[in-house]
Write a protein that holds these residues in place. Structure first.
Motif, PDB file in Angstrom:
ATOM      1  N   PHE A   1       0.823  -1.207   0.000  1.00  0.00           N
ATOM      2  CA  PHE A   1       0.000   0.000   0.000  1.00  0.00           C
ATOM      3  C   PHE A   1       0.858   1.258   0.000  1.00  0.00           C
ATOM      4  O   PHE A   1       0.573   2.205  -0.725  1.00  0.00           O
ATOM      5  CB  PHE A   1      -0.936   0.022   1.213  1.00  0.00           C
ATOM      6  CG  PHE A   1      -2.169  -0.810   1.022  1.00  0.00           C
ATOM      7  CD1 PHE A   1      -3.229  -0.349   0.272  1.00  0.00           C
ATOM      8  CD2 PHE A   1      -2.263  -2.059   1.608  1.00  0.00           C
ATOM      9  CE1 PHE A   1      -4.369  -1.117   0.088  1.00  0.00           C
ATOM     10  CE2 PHE A   1      -3.396  -2.836   1.433  1.00  0.00           C
ATOM     11  CZ  PHE A   1      -4.455  -2.367   0.670  1.00  0.00           C
TER      12      PHE A   1
ATOM     13  N   TYR B   1       3.444   2.107  -3.428  1.00  0.00           N
ATOM     14  CA  TYR B   1       2.742   1.900  -4.687  1.00  0.00           C
ATOM     15  C   TYR B   1       2.125   3.217  -5.127  1.00  0.00           C
ATOM     16  O   TYR B   1       1.605   3.974  -4.307  1.00  0.00           O
ATOM     17  CB  TYR B   1       1.638   0.847  -4.507  1.00  0.00           C
ATOM     18  CG  TYR B   1       0.749   0.685  -5.713  1.00  0.00           C
ATOM     19  CD1 TYR B   1       1.220   0.061  -6.854  1.00  0.00           C
ATOM     20  CD2 TYR B   1      -0.545   1.180  -5.716  1.00  0.00           C
ATOM     21  CE1 TYR B   1       0.416  -0.085  -7.969  1.00  0.00           C
ATOM     22  CE2 TYR B   1      -1.363   1.047  -6.827  1.00  0.00           C
ATOM     23  CZ  TYR B   1      -0.871   0.409  -7.950  1.00  0.00           C
ATOM     24  OH  TYR B   1      -1.675   0.280  -9.045  1.00  0.00           O
ATOM     25  N   SER B   2       2.207   3.484  -6.392  1.00  0.00           N
ATOM     26  CA  SER B   2       1.542   4.658  -6.954  1.00  0.00           C
ATOM     27  C   SER B   2       0.696   4.197  -8.131  1.00  0.00           C
ATOM     28  O   SER B   2       1.234   3.667  -9.105  1.00  0.00           O
ATOM     29  CB  SER B   2       2.564   5.692  -7.428  1.00  0.00           C
ATOM     30  OG  SER B   2       1.905   6.767  -8.076  1.00  0.00           O
ATOM     31  N   PRO B   3      -0.618   4.407  -8.054  1.00  0.00           N
ATOM     32  CA  PRO B   3      -1.469   4.006  -9.169  1.00  0.00           C
ATOM     33  C   PRO B   3      -1.381   4.961 -10.357  1.00  0.00           C
ATOM     34  O   PRO B   3      -1.946   4.698 -11.406  1.00  0.00           O
ATOM     35  CB  PRO B   3      -2.877   4.025  -8.562  1.00  0.00           C
ATOM     36  CG  PRO B   3      -2.796   5.074  -7.513  1.00  0.00           C
ATOM     37  CD  PRO B   3      -1.402   4.975  -6.963  1.00  0.00           C
TER      38      PRO B   3
ATOM     39  N   HIS C   1       2.096   8.920  -1.987  1.00  0.00           N
ATOM     40  CA  HIS C   1       1.675   8.731  -0.596  1.00  0.00           C
ATOM     41  C   HIS C   1       1.548  10.074   0.109  1.00  0.00           C
ATOM     42  O   HIS C   1       0.583  10.317   0.833  1.00  0.00           O
ATOM     43  CB  HIS C   1       2.655   7.813   0.125  1.00  0.00           C
ATOM     44  CG  HIS C   1       2.239   7.437   1.494  1.00  0.00           C
ATOM     45  ND1 HIS C   1       3.075   6.840   2.383  1.00  0.00           N
ATOM     46  CD2 HIS C   1       1.069   7.566   2.161  1.00  0.00           C
ATOM     47  CE1 HIS C   1       2.437   6.631   3.529  1.00  0.00           C
ATOM     48  NE2 HIS C   1       1.227   7.069   3.410  1.00  0.00           N
TER      49      HIS C   1
ATOM     50  N   TRP D   1      -1.517  11.879  -1.147  1.00  0.00           N
ATOM     51  CA  TRP D   1      -2.701  11.175  -0.640  1.00  0.00           C
ATOM     52  C   TRP D   1      -2.964  11.557   0.819  1.00  0.00           C
ATOM     53  O   TRP D   1      -4.074  11.916   1.189  1.00  0.00           O
ATOM     54  CB  TRP D   1      -2.489   9.669  -0.778  1.00  0.00           C
ATOM     55  CG  TRP D   1      -3.660   8.843  -0.380  1.00  0.00           C
ATOM     56  CD1 TRP D   1      -3.919   8.312   0.857  1.00  0.00           C
ATOM     57  CD2 TRP D   1      -4.757   8.436  -1.202  1.00  0.00           C
ATOM     58  NE1 TRP D   1      -5.089   7.599   0.845  1.00  0.00           N
ATOM     59  CE2 TRP D   1      -5.633   7.662  -0.407  1.00  0.00           C
ATOM     60  CE3 TRP D   1      -5.078   8.643  -2.533  1.00  0.00           C
ATOM     61  CZ2 TRP D   1      -6.802   7.108  -0.905  1.00  0.00           C
ATOM     62  CZ3 TRP D   1      -6.239   8.086  -3.029  1.00  0.00           C
ATOM     63  CH2 TRP D   1      -7.085   7.336  -2.217  1.00  0.00           C
TER      64      TRP D   1
ATOM     65  N   ALA E   1      -6.876   9.178  -8.924  1.00  0.00           N
ATOM     66  CA  ALA E   1      -6.310   8.084  -8.124  1.00  0.00           C
ATOM     67  C   ALA E   1      -7.393   7.404  -7.288  1.00  0.00           C
ATOM     68  O   ALA E   1      -7.402   6.171  -7.164  1.00  0.00           O
ATOM     69  CB  ALA E   1      -5.192   8.614  -7.221  1.00  0.00           C
ATOM     70  N   ARG E   2      -8.318   8.190  -6.708  1.00  0.00           N
ATOM     71  CA  ARG E   2      -9.414   7.587  -5.929  1.00  0.00           C
ATOM     72  C   ARG E   2     -10.271   6.681  -6.808  1.00  0.00           C
ATOM     73  O   ARG E   2     -10.701   5.612  -6.391  1.00  0.00           O
ATOM     74  CB  ARG E   2     -10.251   8.670  -5.256  1.00  0.00           C
ATOM     75  CG  ARG E   2      -9.636   9.182  -3.963  1.00  0.00           C
ATOM     76  CD  ARG E   2     -10.589  10.075  -3.178  1.00  0.00           C
ATOM     77  NE  ARG E   2     -10.785  11.384  -3.783  1.00  0.00           N
ATOM     78  CZ  ARG E   2      -9.926  12.395  -3.700  1.00  0.00           C
ATOM     79  NH1 ARG E   2      -8.808  12.255  -3.033  1.00  0.00           N
ATOM     80  NH2 ARG E   2     -10.195  13.552  -4.270  1.00  0.00           N
TER      81      ARG E   2
ATOM     82  N   TYR F   1      -8.350   3.524  -7.337  1.00  0.00           N
ATOM     83  CA  TYR F   1      -8.413   2.686  -6.139  1.00  0.00           C
ATOM     84  C   TYR F   1      -9.784   2.045  -5.971  1.00  0.00           C
ATOM     85  O   TYR F   1      -9.900   0.903  -5.554  1.00  0.00           O
ATOM     86  CB  TYR F   1      -8.045   3.485  -4.881  1.00  0.00           C
ATOM     87  CG  TYR F   1      -6.598   3.351  -4.495  1.00  0.00           C
ATOM     88  CD1 TYR F   1      -6.038   2.110  -4.242  1.00  0.00           C
ATOM     89  CD2 TYR F   1      -5.778   4.460  -4.370  1.00  0.00           C
ATOM     90  CE1 TYR F   1      -4.709   1.978  -3.900  1.00  0.00           C
ATOM     91  CE2 TYR F   1      -4.455   4.346  -4.019  1.00  0.00           C
ATOM     92  CZ  TYR F   1      -3.924   3.097  -3.786  1.00  0.00           C
ATOM     93  OH  TYR F   1      -2.610   2.961  -3.438  1.00  0.00           O
TER      94      TYR F   1
ATOM     95  N   PHE G   1      -9.817  -0.758  -8.276  1.00  0.00           N
ATOM     96  CA  PHE G   1      -8.933  -1.789  -7.711  1.00  0.00           C
ATOM     97  C   PHE G   1      -9.672  -2.567  -6.619  1.00  0.00           C
ATOM     98  O   PHE G   1      -9.639  -3.797  -6.580  1.00  0.00           O
ATOM     99  CB  PHE G   1      -7.677  -1.111  -7.149  1.00  0.00           C
ATOM    100  CG  PHE G   1      -6.682  -2.052  -6.532  1.00  0.00           C
ATOM    101  CD1 PHE G   1      -5.821  -2.782  -7.320  1.00  0.00           C
ATOM    102  CD2 PHE G   1      -6.594  -2.182  -5.152  1.00  0.00           C
ATOM    103  CE1 PHE G   1      -4.893  -3.638  -6.753  1.00  0.00           C
ATOM    104  CE2 PHE G   1      -5.673  -3.035  -4.576  1.00  0.00           C
ATOM    105  CZ  PHE G   1      -4.818  -3.764  -5.378  1.00  0.00           C
ATOM    106  N   GLY G   2     -10.366  -1.850  -5.724  1.00  0.00           N
ATOM    107  CA  GLY G   2     -11.117  -2.503  -4.660  1.00  0.00           C
ATOM    108  C   GLY G   2     -12.202  -3.413  -5.202  1.00  0.00           C
ATOM    109  O   GLY G   2     -12.388  -4.541  -4.727  1.00  0.00           O
TER     110      GLY G   2
END
Length: 175
Positions: A23, A26-28, A38, A41, A122-123, A126, A129-130
């Motif tokens: 977590f 990592y950078s999406p 990070h 974020w 990015a959200r 994510y 991704f979730g």
């Protein structure tokens, strides 16, 4: 009770550290390194949401953003590390530094419009991704796993509290 060096305890700490690293490191978004991502974020989640407040007509001066020292504490990093990363993000146009209105020595970091747009993207990444993790593992299995993780979190907190209390008591007896 398992011994501290039991294979199960070792695996728990190893896997926990590996998941944390997955977590944190990592950078999406390819535009940012994992460290830069990070920081941006965390900045967006601890109060650095709006543009610098430079309005002179405000009845009460307001501060916007997060102090570098507060961000360093939140991220468990040294102030020079956060300052260097802030330089990088500022040069890329993702954050800006603002002077405090009450204390001009205080410097606040605030995401720019470009930074907020990147974090919105990015959200969304994510969130996707979730959803993919839920699809891969299945909703029921994932819910069971999350319950176990929450139980583990509570157990860790309880053990840490007991250990801290015992250590404080031992220190008190030694004095």
């Amino acid at each position: 009770m398992n011994q501290p060096d039991s294979p199960t305890a070792q695996e728990l700490f190893r896997v926990g550290a590996e998941i944390r690293d997955m977590f944190v490191h990592y950078s999406p978004v390819p535009e940012l390194s994992p460290g830069q991502f990070h920081m941006l974020w965390v900045l967006g989640h601890v109060g650095g949401c709006g543009p610098c407040m430079q309005r002179e007509d405000a009845a009460v001066p307001t501060e916007s953003g997060v102090k570098i020292t507060d961000l360093a504490q939140k991220m468990h990093n040294a102030v020079p590390t956060i300052s260097q990363r802030a330089d990088e993000l500022e040069a890329l146009g993702y954050i800006e530094r603002c002077r405090g209105k009450k204390d001009r020595r205080a410097v606040y970091l605030v995401p720019t419009e470009k930074g907020r747009a990147l974090m919105t993207r990015a959200r969304a990444l994510y969130a996707d991704f979730g959803q993919r993790m839920v699809a891969r593992l299945g909703d029921e299995e994932l819910r069971s796993f999350l319950k176990t993780l929450n139980d583990l979190k509570a157990a860790i907190a309880a053990e840490q509290a007991e250990f801290t209390a015992a250590a404080a008591q031992a220190t008190k007896k030694e004095q």
